[in-house]
Each structure stands twice: as structure tokens, then as C-alpha cells.
Design an enzyme around this catalytic site. Structure first.
Site, short mmCIF file in Angstrom:
data_model
loop_
_atom_site.label_atom_id
_atom_site.label_comp_id
_atom_site.label_asym_id
_atom_site.label_seq_id
_atom_site.Cartn_x
_atom_site.Cartn_y
_atom_site.Cartn_z
N SER A 86 5.51 2.78 4.57
CA SER A 86 4.28 2.23 4.43
C SER A 86 3.91 2.20 2.88
CB SER A 86 3.26 3.42 5.13
OG SER A 86 3.51 3.14 6.46
N THR A 189 0.66 6.02 3.69
CA THR A 189 0.13 5.78 2.26
C THR A 189 0.05 6.82 1.34
OG1 THR A 189 -1.51 3.95 2.86
CG2 THR A 189 -2.01 5.05 1.06
N THR A 207 0.05 1.63 -1.75
CA THR A 207 0.53 1.55 -0.16
C THR A 207 1.21 0.18 0.16
OG1 THR A 207 -0.21 1.72 2.16
CG2 THR A 207 -1.79 0.51 0.34
N ARG A 217 -4.60 -9.67 3.77
CA ARG A 217 -5.47 -8.57 4.12
C ARG A 217 -5.28 -7.37 2.94
NH1 ARG A 217 -4.40 -2.69 4.89
NH2 ARG A 217 -6.05 -1.88 6.20
N THR A 240 -6.30 8.40 3.28
CA THR A 240 -5.42 7.51 3.94
C THR A 240 -5.70 7.22 5.18
OG1 THR A 240 -2.84 7.67 4.55
CG2 THR A 240 -4.13 9.82 4.62
N GLY A 241 -5.13 6.08 5.92
CA GLY A 241 -5.33 5.79 7.06
C GLY A 241 -6.14 4.33 7.45
C1 SD4 Z 1 -4.45 0.63 4.34
N1 SD4 Z 1 -5.16 2.98 4.09
O1 SD4 Z 1 -4.08 -0.27 3.79
C2 SD4 Z 1 -4.12 1.95 4.18
C3 SD4 Z 1 -2.95 2.36 5.19
C4 SD4 Z 1 -2.68 4.01 5.04
O2 SD4 Z 1 -1.42 5.76 5.69
O3 SD4 Z 1 -3.37 4.84 4.55
N2 SD4 Z 1 -1.72 4.45 5.53
O4 SD4 Z 1 -5.35 0.70 5.09
#
Ligand code: SD4
Length: 328
Positions: A86, A189, A207, A217, A240-241
Site C-alpha cells: 500500500s 499507508t 501511499t 483517483r 490512514t484508511g
Molecule cells: C487512501 N488513505 O488513499 C489512503 C489509503 C490508506 O491505509 O490509508 N490505507 O485513501
């Protein structure tokens, strides 16, 4: 549902392979007072890979005393980690089979830089730093960001997927379902925030974004105020997320502003998750989010939407991987 189960399963063994068990501290319930100790210097980073990244950041901080050098060099470790799908060029690609990268960096005085939808460059965080230091802009995207990186001497990597990412992409193509679900297969990330002994602060976030995303995107990580925000008058936060859910609430900015109004870092992270829940109700079952924050006194906080978010904490007396408390 099964992806969530896998996510939870992974969280239960978080860190156990690499980190001595006594260093993995679990906080199964929300406790805003649990992080009220104060540490300076202090480095926080998301997920298990935050441990080696923090080690490097700590080393650089010791050598140079520079928090911005520390957060850049720290996350560069993750950008090169072939096991991380990731972050970096080895990350899972978009639905066209192309790895595109997002990164941001910020200092406590408000200086910041970011790159989005960047291809073929190994260290997007270093390009983000160049945007901050050597342009009048904050953000460069796509081909413009790539051309800027080339002009600044970054080597262009061949556009081929890592063996692990290629295998995963082939498997995904069988159904090619577009499911932006944050689970163990498609997140990790790294966001890192650092506070120096002198009160200087900085943060970084890098990330490859959501696996199998639409081409073009961009997530929260390169968006100042969403994936990262630092203000030396108050503190710093990173996220993160699922980026869409974090952008909707300006997550990291929100946390810093809540701290400005007097909330502790832990309370601010918890309030941000509550806000995120209220603004993302229809997608809630399929998303995970984790926030980290500290204030200028060196108190810190961490909170996630659901179980499974780990974070690495490094200060003078200890380096430790923790399980974050969570909301649902
Ligand atoms: C995203 N926040 O591109 C990032 C992905 C992520 O752990 O955090 N993954 O949406």
C-alpha cells in the site's frame, strides 16, 4: 464481511511476528486519559511498518536534530518495503494495472508540499518535499508532478508491477469488482508525525492509495488537512484508511483544530472518528480509518473506527507498537 474478519484476524496477531510480545500493548477500550503522559522528542507512525520507519526517523533526528529530515527519511523506509502493498511503487495498482502514488509533507510553520497521482518515482515523499522547498506551490499532480521530479533529478523507474502486486492484480481481474473496501489486502499507508525536543514539529504521509481504484483517483494522503496537518502552535495529526471518508471531514485539520480548542489529542481523535461516522453512515460497514495526533506539550492520542489499527510510538524511554482503541 469476510474481508472484515480477515482485518480483525490480522489485528490480533499485529506485531507478534517481529515485535516481542511484551512490547505490544493492547488498549481494548477507549480511555482518553491513557495517553496523558508527555514526551519530547516523540515520533508516531501508522501501522506495524511504523516501527522500522520510526527507527530510521529517530536515528535521523538524533543525527541532525531536524524533524523534517526525520519524517522524510523515516517513511522512505516504507516506500522501499517490498512487503508493503500500500506504499511505494510495489503497491497494488489501480484498475488499469498502474501503480500511482500520493504523498505529503508539512512543517509546523505551515510550509507544506504534496504530490498526487504520481507514476514511476520511488520516493514520492522526497518529491513532495521539493515541491514544498523549491516551488511557490503546495501540490503537483500527475504528469506535471512526474516532469517536476525528473527535472529535479529523480530517476524514472520502469513501470512494472512488483511480483506480489502483479499476482494480486491477476487474481483481482478474474472478477474485476470495484469494491473500495479497506481491509488487510488494500491498506497500510504510512503517516508519521514527529515532535523535536525543541518543540519543532513535522509530518509526512505516503501511499499507493486504494487498491484497484479508478485511474486518476486521489486519496486523502496528499491533501493537506485531510491525511496530514501540522501547526506548531497546537500540534499535529495524520490519518490512514479510506481516503474519501477522511477528506469529507478534513480529518487531520479537524483534529488539530479540536486540540486548539482545548481537547487532548486522544479526545480530538475520538471526536474526529465520531464526526466521520456521522458523515459516512451508508458506507460504514466497509471502511476503516485510524488517526494519530500529538499536541505541542508532547501528549499523544490514537483512535480508529474499528479494531485492528496499530501504531508505532517512539520516545526516549521506549519504542513500542500499540493497538489503538476504537469506536465500533
Ligand atoms: C487512501 N488513505 O488513499 C489512503 C489509503 C490508506 O491505509 O490509508 N490505507 O485513501
Amino acid at each position: 464481511m469476510s474481508s472484515r474478519r480477515t482485518f480483525i484476524k490480522k489485528s490480533l496477531v499485529a506485531g507478534s511476528a517481529l515485535i516481542p510480545l511484551q512490547l505490544v500493548q493492547s488498549c481494548a477500550t477507549s480511555d482518553a486519559s491513557s495517553n496523558s503522559e508527555k514526551f519530547k522528542p516523540l515520533i508516531l507512525a501508522t501501522w506495524d511498518h511504523g516501527m522500522p520507519a520510526n527507527d530510521r526517523a529517530w536515528e535521523v533526528l538524533g543525527q541532525t536534530g531536524s524533524v523534517i529530515d526525520a519524517v522524510e527519511e523515516g517513511v522512505k523506509v516504507t516506500e522501499l518495503d517490498m512487503d508493503n502493498l500500500s506504499v511505494g511503487l510495489q503497491g497494488l495498482p489501480d484498475r488499469e494495472g498502474i501503480a500511482t502514488l500520493d504523498a505529503s509533507i508539512m512543517k509546523g510553520d505551515g510550509s507544506c508540499g504534496s504530490v498526487a497521482f504520481l507514476r514511476q518515482i520511488k520516493h514520492p515523499i522526497s518529491v513532495a518535499r521539493k515541491v514544498m522547498e523549491e516551488t511557490p506551490h503546495v501540490m503537483l499532480a500527475g504528469e506535471g508532478a512526474r516532469q517536476f521530479a525528473i527535472a529535479k533529478g529523480f530517476p524514472l523507474e520502469e513501470e512494472i508491477l512488483s511480483p506480489k502486486a502483479a499476482k494480486a492484480f491477476e487474481a483481482w481481474k478474474v472478477d474485476s469488482q470495484y469494491k473500495p473496501i479497506i481491509n488487510i489486502e488494500n491498506h497500510d499507508t504510512i503517516g508519521m508525525i514527529a515532535l523535536g525536543a525543541d518543540g519543532q514539529m513535522a509530518g509526512s504521509c505516503t501511499t499507493s492509495g486504494l487498491a484497484y481504484k479508478m485511474h486518476g483517483r486521489v486519496g486523502d494522503s496528499p491533501i493537506i488537512g485531510a491525511g496530514l496537518f501540522v501547526d506548531e502552535e497546537v500540534g499535529a495529526a495524520t490519518a490512514t484508511g479510506l481516503g474519501e471518508s477522511i477528506i469529507r471531514i478534513c480529518g487531520s485539520f479537524l483534529i488539530v483544530e479540536l486540540m486548539r480548542q482545548g481537547r487532548s489529542p486522544q479526545e480530538a481523535c475520538e471526536e474526529a472518528v465520531r464526526r466521520l461516522i456521522s458523515k459516512n453512515r451508508k458506507d460504514l460497514d466497509d471502511l476503516q480509518v485510524g488517526f494519530l495526533a500529538f499536541n505541542k506539550d508532547g501528549e499523544y492520542g490514537a483512535y480508529a473506527l474499528r479494531q485492528g489499527f496499530t501504531y508505532a510510538l517512539h520516545h526516549t524511554d521506549e519504542k513500542v507498537l500499540r493497538n489503538s482503541t476504537y469506536a465500533i
